[in-house]
Design a protein around this motif. Structure first.
Motif, PDB file in Angstrom:
ATOM      1  N   ILE A 204       0.793  -1.164   0.071  1.00  0.00           N
ATOM      2  CA  ILE A 204       0.072   0.158   0.052  1.00  0.00           C
ATOM      3  C   ILE A 204       0.828   1.231  -0.021  1.00  0.00           C
ATOM      4  O   ILE A 204       1.747   1.265   0.596  1.00  0.00           O
ATOM      5  N   VAL A 205       0.607   2.046  -0.709  1.00  0.00           N
ATOM      6  CA  VAL A 205       1.662   3.235  -1.104  1.00  0.00           C
ATOM      7  C   VAL A 205       0.597   4.547  -0.556  1.00  0.00           C
ATOM      8  O   VAL A 205      -0.546   4.688  -1.484  1.00  0.00           O
ATOM      9  N   ARG A 206       0.983   5.530   0.073  1.00  0.00           N
ATOM     10  CA  ARG A 206       0.385   6.698   0.428  1.00  0.00           C
ATOM     11  C   ARG A 206       1.333   7.839   0.003  1.00  0.00           C
ATOM     12  O   ARG A 206       2.629   7.923   0.622  1.00  0.00           O
ATOM     13  N   LEU A 207       1.093   8.827  -0.642  1.00  0.00           N
ATOM     14  CA  LEU A 207       1.941  10.006  -0.969  1.00  0.00           C
ATOM     15  C   LEU A 207       1.214  11.055  -1.534  1.00  0.00           C
ATOM     16  O   LEU A 207       0.165  11.098  -2.141  1.00  0.00           O
ATOM     17  N   ASP A 208       2.171  12.295  -1.693  1.00  0.00           N
ATOM     18  CA  ASP A 208       1.572  13.104  -2.729  1.00  0.00           C
ATOM     19  C   ASP A 208       2.076  13.510  -3.822  1.00  0.00           C
ATOM     20  O   ASP A 208       3.225  13.486  -3.941  1.00  0.00           O
ATOM     21  N   HIS A 209       1.304  13.451  -4.948  1.00  0.00           N
ATOM     22  CA  HIS A 209       1.806  13.680  -6.287  1.00  0.00           C
ATOM     23  C   HIS A 209       1.961  15.040  -6.566  1.00  0.00           C
ATOM     24  O   HIS A 209       0.916  15.718  -6.610  1.00  0.00           O
TER      25      HIS A 209
ATOM     26  N   THR B 230       1.961  27.135 -12.870  1.00  0.00           N
ATOM     27  CA  THR B 230       1.265  26.580 -11.771  1.00  0.00           C
ATOM     28  C   THR B 230       1.623  25.144 -11.331  1.00  0.00           C
ATOM     29  O   THR B 230       1.982  24.257 -11.947  1.00  0.00           O
ATOM     30  N   ASP B 231       1.067  25.018  -9.916  1.00  0.00           N
ATOM     31  CA  ASP B 231       1.518  23.589  -9.408  1.00  0.00           C
ATOM     32  C   ASP B 231       0.153  23.099  -8.798  1.00  0.00           C
ATOM     33  O   ASP B 231      -0.655  23.654  -8.544  1.00  0.00           O
ATOM     34  N   GLU B 232       0.122  21.714  -8.885  1.00  0.00           N
ATOM     35  CA  GLU B 232      -0.923  20.907  -8.178  1.00  0.00           C
ATOM     36  C   GLU B 232      -0.301  19.706  -7.535  1.00  0.00           C
ATOM     37  O   GLU B 232       0.587  19.054  -7.986  1.00  0.00           O
ATOM     38  N   THR B 233      -1.062  19.451  -6.482  1.00  0.00           N
ATOM     39  CA  THR B 233      -0.864  18.503  -5.550  1.00  0.00           C
ATOM     40  C   THR B 233      -1.863  17.592  -5.273  1.00  0.00           C
ATOM     41  O   THR B 233      -2.976  18.052  -4.960  1.00  0.00           O
ATOM     42  N   SER B 234      -1.669  16.108  -5.705  1.00  0.00           N
ATOM     43  CA  SER B 234      -2.684  15.213  -5.497  1.00  0.00           C
ATOM     44  C   SER B 234      -2.424  14.194  -4.659  1.00  0.00           C
ATOM     45  O   SER B 234      -1.323  13.622  -4.780  1.00  0.00           O
ATOM     46  N   PRO B 235      -3.380  13.899  -3.482  1.00  0.00           N
ATOM     47  CA  PRO B 235      -2.859  12.729  -2.776  1.00  0.00           C
ATOM     48  C   PRO B 235      -3.299  11.423  -3.539  1.00  0.00           C
ATOM     49  O   PRO B 235      -4.024  11.202  -4.208  1.00  0.00           O
ATOM     50  N   VAL B 236      -2.215  10.554  -3.201  1.00  0.00           N
ATOM     51  CA  VAL B 236      -2.304   9.314  -3.739  1.00  0.00           C
ATOM     52  C   VAL B 236      -2.508   8.130  -2.790  1.00  0.00           C
ATOM     53  O   VAL B 236      -1.774   8.210  -1.837  1.00  0.00           O
ATOM     54  N   LEU B 237      -3.271   7.192  -2.926  1.00  0.00           N
ATOM     55  CA  LEU B 237      -3.517   5.990  -2.137  1.00  0.00           C
ATOM     56  C   LEU B 237      -3.661   4.841  -3.338  1.00  0.00           C
ATOM     57  O   LEU B 237      -4.766   4.825  -3.674  1.00  0.00           O
ATOM     58  N   MET B 238      -2.711   3.872  -3.599  1.00  0.00           N
ATOM     59  CA  MET B 238      -2.857   2.893  -4.252  1.00  0.00           C
ATOM     60  C   MET B 238      -2.236   1.669  -3.753  1.00  0.00           C
ATOM     61  O   MET B 238      -1.473   1.562  -2.617  1.00  0.00           O
ATOM     62  N   LYS B 239      -2.602   0.369  -4.272  1.00  0.00           N
ATOM     63  CA  LYS B 239      -1.946  -0.780  -3.942  1.00  0.00           C
ATOM     64  C   LYS B 239      -1.254  -1.044  -5.363  1.00  0.00           C
ATOM     65  O   LYS B 239      -1.778  -1.231  -6.293  1.00  0.00           O
TER      66      LYS B 239
END
Length: 198
Positions: free
Chosen positions: A147-152, A161-170
């Motif tokens: 399980i991986v949790r990170l900010d992309h 411009t900047d964009e940050t998306s939280p990611v939760l994946m297996k």
């Protein structure tokens, strides 16, 4: 009668000789025996060596990795390499990342992350932050899930411009030629109790 006298005489001589031998061995042992101070010092040295031995055994027990721990560390390291290869791109490193990806991920994932040339064109740069890895299944020595949790983080160079998306994946890994290779991944951010999602 003479026989009895001879026997008595012989017995006395023999007894005297035995007493001499006993006295000799007694005194020779006394001179070779350690003194009380020496005995205490030897006992102290033995005790100290025993303590050092116990400490070394405990150190080996806690520092040496089991096979499972070694596989765990290797999988965690390979997951970090996969995430950095898949999600960290700049104008300069795209080609290098693509070459590195061949040993880290399946062809399916290669197509997903390296089919577009937008990174190479310098339109977008990406990075990751706050990455955490949770190994879900290590019972199988050939397959595992992480399980991986990170900010992309995405930076659009043309607009600034900047964009940050939280990611939760297996991420599903398979051991190939002694290396963990990412086979596929699944977004579980919308799954209730995502850590148990299949």
């Amino acid at each position: 009668m003479d026989t009895i006298k001879t026997f008595k005489y012989f017995s006395i001589v023999l007894l005297f000789l035995l007493l001499l031998f006993n006295g000799f061995f007694f005194f020779s042992n006394q001179t070779n025996a350690p003194t009380e101070a020496e005995a205490n010092e030897l006992e102290s040295q033995v005790s100290q060596l025993q303590e050092e031995n116990d400490a070394l055994e405990q150190q080996v027990e806690y520092q040496s990795k089991t096979e499972r721990e070694a596989r765990f560390d290797e999988l965690e390291s390979q997951t970090a390499a996969f995430m950095n290869t898949a999600f960290v791109h700049t104008t300069d490193n795209y080609a290098k990342q693509k070459d590195k990806a061949e040993n880290i991920m399946s062809d399916q994932l290669m197509d997903r992350f390296f089919s577009a040339e937008m990174y190479g064109g310098g339109e977008v740069t990406t990075d990751i932050a706050n990455d955490e890895y949770f190994i879900k299944n290590m019972e199988d020595s050939e397959q595992a899930q992480v399980i991986v949790r990170l900010d992309h983080q995405i930076h659009y160079t043309e607009t600034g411009t900047d964009e940050t998306s939280p990611v939760l994946m297996k991420v599903y890994f398979e051991r190939q030629n002694g290396t963990w290779v990412a086979q596929r991944m699944e977004d579980i951010s919308d799954t209730e109790g995502g850590f148990d999602a299949e």
